[in-house]
Design an enzyme around this catalytic site. Structure first.
Site, PDB file in Angstrom:
ATOM      1  CG  ASP A  24     -66.528 -45.165 -32.301  1.00 16.28           C
ATOM      2  OD1 ASP A  24     -67.582 -44.538 -32.121  1.00 16.28           O
ATOM      3  OD2 ASP A  24     -66.391 -46.377 -32.037  1.00 16.28           O
ATOM      4  CG  ASN A  26     -71.199 -44.320 -30.567  1.00 17.86           C
ATOM      5  OD1 ASN A  26     -70.259 -44.607 -31.310  1.00 17.86           O
ATOM      6  ND2 ASN A  26     -72.435 -44.228 -30.992  1.00 17.86           N
ATOM      7  CG  ASP A  28     -70.746 -47.052 -33.391  1.00 18.18           C
ATOM      8  OD1 ASP A  28     -69.611 -46.518 -33.515  1.00 18.18           O
ATOM      9  OD2 ASP A  28     -71.777 -46.567 -33.889  1.00 18.18           O
ATOM     10  CG  ASP A  32     -69.259 -40.870 -33.274  1.00 19.39           C
ATOM     11  OD1 ASP A  32     -68.529 -39.953 -32.862  1.00 19.39           O
ATOM     12  OD2 ASP A  32     -69.364 -41.980 -32.696  1.00 19.39           O
ATOM     13  CG  ASP A 105     -70.175 -34.887 -50.079  1.00 21.33           C
ATOM     14  OD1 ASP A 105     -70.444 -34.761 -51.291  1.00 21.33           O
ATOM     15  OD2 ASP A 105     -69.125 -35.382 -49.651  1.00 21.33           O
ATOM     16  CG  ASP A 207     -71.503 -37.134 -55.168  1.00 15.12           C
ATOM     17  OD1 ASP A 207     -70.328 -37.419 -54.903  1.00 15.12           O
ATOM     18  OD2 ASP A 207     -72.320 -37.952 -55.644  1.00 15.12           O
ATOM     19  CD  GLU A 266     -67.073 -36.419 -57.405  1.00 15.68           C
ATOM     20  OE1 GLU A 266     -66.405 -37.448 -57.322  1.00 15.68           O
ATOM     21  OE2 GLU A 266     -68.311 -36.428 -57.302  1.00 15.68           O
ATOM     22  CG  HIS A 326     -64.192 -40.432 -50.642  1.00 15.93           C
ATOM     23  ND1 HIS A 326     -63.996 -39.179 -51.172  1.00 15.93           N
ATOM     24  CD2 HIS A 326     -65.391 -40.833 -51.078  1.00 15.93           C
ATOM     25  CE1 HIS A 326     -65.039 -38.850 -51.882  1.00 15.93           C
ATOM     26  NE2 HIS A 326     -65.913 -39.820 -51.855  1.00 15.93           N
ATOM     27  CG  ASP A 327     -64.510 -41.414 -54.832  1.00 13.54           C
ATOM     28  OD1 ASP A 327     -65.119 -42.234 -54.126  1.00 13.54           O
ATOM     29  OD2 ASP A 327     -65.006 -40.332 -55.202  1.00 13.54           O
TER      30      ASP A 327
HETATM   31  C1  NOJ Z   1     -68.589 -39.440 -56.058  1.00 12.48           C
HETATM   32  C2  NOJ Z   1     -68.239 -39.829 -54.653  1.00 12.48           C
HETATM   33  O1  NOJ Z   1     -67.007 -39.230 -54.323  1.00 12.48           O
HETATM   34  C3  NOJ Z   1     -68.193 -41.336 -54.619  1.00 12.48           C
HETATM   35  O2  NOJ Z   1     -67.672 -41.816 -53.415  1.00 12.48           O
HETATM   36  C4  NOJ Z   1     -69.579 -41.856 -54.873  1.00 12.48           C
HETATM   37  O3  NOJ Z   1     -69.537 -43.256 -54.955  1.00 12.48           O
HETATM   38  C5  NOJ Z   1     -70.135 -41.301 -56.184  1.00 12.48           C
HETATM   39  N1  NOJ Z   1     -69.894 -39.896 -56.345  1.00 12.48           N
HETATM   40  C6  NOJ Z   1     -71.623 -41.504 -56.236  1.00 12.48           C
HETATM   41  O4  NOJ Z   1     -72.252 -40.617 -55.358  1.00 12.48           O
END
Ligand code: NOJ
Length: 539
Positions: A24, A26, A28, A32, A105, A207, A266, A326-327
């Site tokens: 970060d 700034n 918040d 960023d 992305d 995505d 993906e 991240h999923d």
């Molecule tokens: C895959 C992404 O990695 C995920 O984080 C997102 O929720 C879904 N696609 C929907 O875009």
């Protein structure tokens, strides 16, 4: 494959940055673009750098954040919370100066319901953008247009009272699916691709691209056994439709006019044979293999997975590997390394960085970052809240741990997600000054990978047909060989090779143990608890 046929992205190591958690600038509490720029030297370009080659940046577009950026409200702008287009241009400039490529992305299956296209589309049945999304009446005598379910839970159809029709959403109802059969919508999305390539990006992560097309007639999916509504269907009409091939070819044509640009898809389903259908010179450069994000800590399962993908992808598609993202509900060190996080992190890293294929690191894995235990009230992601305590994505998306100062040096403001309570002992600064840390080990592995052609380009040759305690394999490129051996157990093990080695003389290039006495004796070797080693053929 010819030696000179290797392309930059096949030899590169990618680093996945979840922007809002990286740095970060700034105060918040949200990471960023300027924050990221201030940390580029950590990634490449200074004597202390990690040594990656490319960044995949998660979405930074204006978004109401129902799905934390995966609900885009403007494809050609930057959310002011993350910066400006000028900041983005600066990022590209600074990254390229350090020889780091930037991939962004593309979230093209759906937009946000706050995107002006959707606002127009839902305004009336005869609006010119009506057909840019998927609108239907309920089927005669039925409650819904068909039986499709959202992967995030519940029906995939949402009623719009004003125009008395349903619209389709595979994810949240705030993420309506775009209609890829509408040529104008498709052309507008391709303009976005050109927009970012013209700004200097080096490629895209697509995505859930294999959802772009749905069957024209939207038939019911057939049933099957499963836990949730979504899992109780065979997804034969809402996923992997044949029209994808032509759409990807159009996309690839654009990329081809920007030499060196790259795409990685993906896709839902994660079947290697399906992945192979989507990678070629006319389609995507690579498709993600997510199998490792769900593998048990068992060498046999990892090897089966590697061989299955090697076989399916053959010589024409290039593999790629990911341990965390991240999923995932859990970062891999939290999954595998509860009692020995550092040792396990080093074994996993040695595997990821020595397989044939492109590795994707998830920010923080290089310091062995762990999930942050969160209570339900601390969760912000709707999917995490819905499936708590069984599946939470927030716990693996927490801020990067830079140093031992307040908020781990990530921000002087209040971080958007809690920082790991033990950040004072697990952070970049302390690990940089410790030659035995996970970070120092990653840096050494990355250095070895850069120096050794066999590690980047060699064939993958397993040395055991049925590994039980650890993995052993060769990476062989002509007369150069690297031998990798990994002990998955917290006790010493003996690994027996099933075949003769191509060389008699081997030199230890690296071990995760400082006082290693690993050596190759005929067809076997001994490894210390959780020891990972790489040998190079000598002479
Ligand atoms: C895959 C992404 O990695 C995920 O984080 C997102 O929720 C879904 N696609 C929907 O875009």
């Amino acid at each position: 494959m010819e030696k000179d046929a290797f392309l930059w992205w096949q030899e590169a190591v990618f680093y996945h940055i979840y922007l809002r958690s990286f740095m970060d600038s700034n105060d918040d509490g949200l990471g960023d673009i300027c924050g990221l720029i201030s940390r580029l030297d950590y990634l490449k370009g200074s004597p202390d750098s990690l040594g990656i080659d490319a960044i995949w940046l998660s979405p930074f577009h204006p978004s109401p954040d129902n799905d934390f950026g995966y609900d885009v409200a403007d494809y050609c702008d930057i959310d002011p919370r993350f910066g400006t287009l000028t900041d983005f241009d600066h990022l590209i400039h600074e990254a390229h100066k350090r020889d780091i490529r930037i991939m962004i992305d593309l979230v093209f299956n759906h937009s946000s319901n706050q995107h002006p296209w959707f606002k127009e589309s839902r305004s009336s049945k005869d609006n010119p953008k009506r057909d840019w999304y998927i609108w239907r009446d309920a089927r005669l005598g039925k409650r819904w247009p068909n039986n499709w379910e959202s992967i995030f839970g519940g029906k995939a159809w949402e009623w719009n009272k004003a125009t008395q029709q349903f619209f389709y959403h595979m994810f949240l109802k705030e993420q309506p699916d775009l209609n890829w059969r509408n040529k104008k919508a498709q052309e507008e999305l391709m303009q976005t691709v050109r927009f970012w390539l013209d700004r200097g990006v080096d490629g895209f992560r697509l995505d859930v691209f294999n959802l772009w097309f749905k069957h024209q007639d939207l038939p019911d999916n057939p049933p099957r056994i499963g836990l949730r509504g979504y899992d109780r269907q065979h997804h034969i009409y809402d996923i992997d439709q044949p029209e994808m091939v032509e759409a990807l070819a159009g996309f690839r044509n654009i990329l081809n006019s920007y030499p060196g640009s790259v795409s990685i898809g993906e896709f839902l389903g994660n079947k290697p044979k399906i992945a192979a259908l989507y990678c070629s010179e006319q389609q995507l450069h690579m498709v993600f293999n997510f199998d490792f994000t769900g593998c048990p800590w068992n060498p046999k399962v990892f090897q089966e997975n590697i061989l299955e993908w090697e076989l399916a992808l053959g010589d024409f598609c290039w593999p790629c590997y990911v341990l965390s993202n991240h999923d995932g509900p859990r970062r891999h060190v939290s999954r595998y390394g509860k009692r020995h996080p550092d040792q396990v992190a080093k074994v996993a890293a040695t595997m990821l960085l020595t397989l044939r294929g492109t590795p994707f690191l998830y920010y923080g894995e290089e310091i062995g970052m762990l999930n942050v235990p969160l209570r339900r009230g601390q969760l912000v992601d709707p999917v995490s809240r819905r499936y708590y305590p069984f599946h939470s994505r927030d716990q693996g998306r927490t801020p990067m741990q830079w140093d031992a100062t307040q908020h781990a040096g990530f921000s002087t403001g209040n971080p958007w997600l809690p920082i790991h309570p033990k950040y004072e002992s697990r952070n970049v600064k302390s690990q940089l000054s410790d030659p035995h840390s996970v970070l120092s080990f990653y840096r050494s592995l990355l250095q070895l990978r850069r120096e050794c052609d066999a590690l980047r380009q060699g064939q993958f040759v397993p040395l055991q047909s049925s590994p039980k305690l650890g993995l052993a394999y060769l990476r062989s490129e002509g007369d150069n060989h690297a031998l990798v051996a990994l002990n998955f157990k917290g006790k010493p093990i003996r690994i027996q090779f099933d075949c003769a080695l191509p060389h008699d003389s081997w030199k230890l290039a690296i071990s995760s143990h400082t006082n290693s006495d690993a050596g190759i004796h005929g067809k076997e070797m001994l490894l210390k608890p959780f020891e990972a080693v790489i040998f190079f053929s000598d002479g």
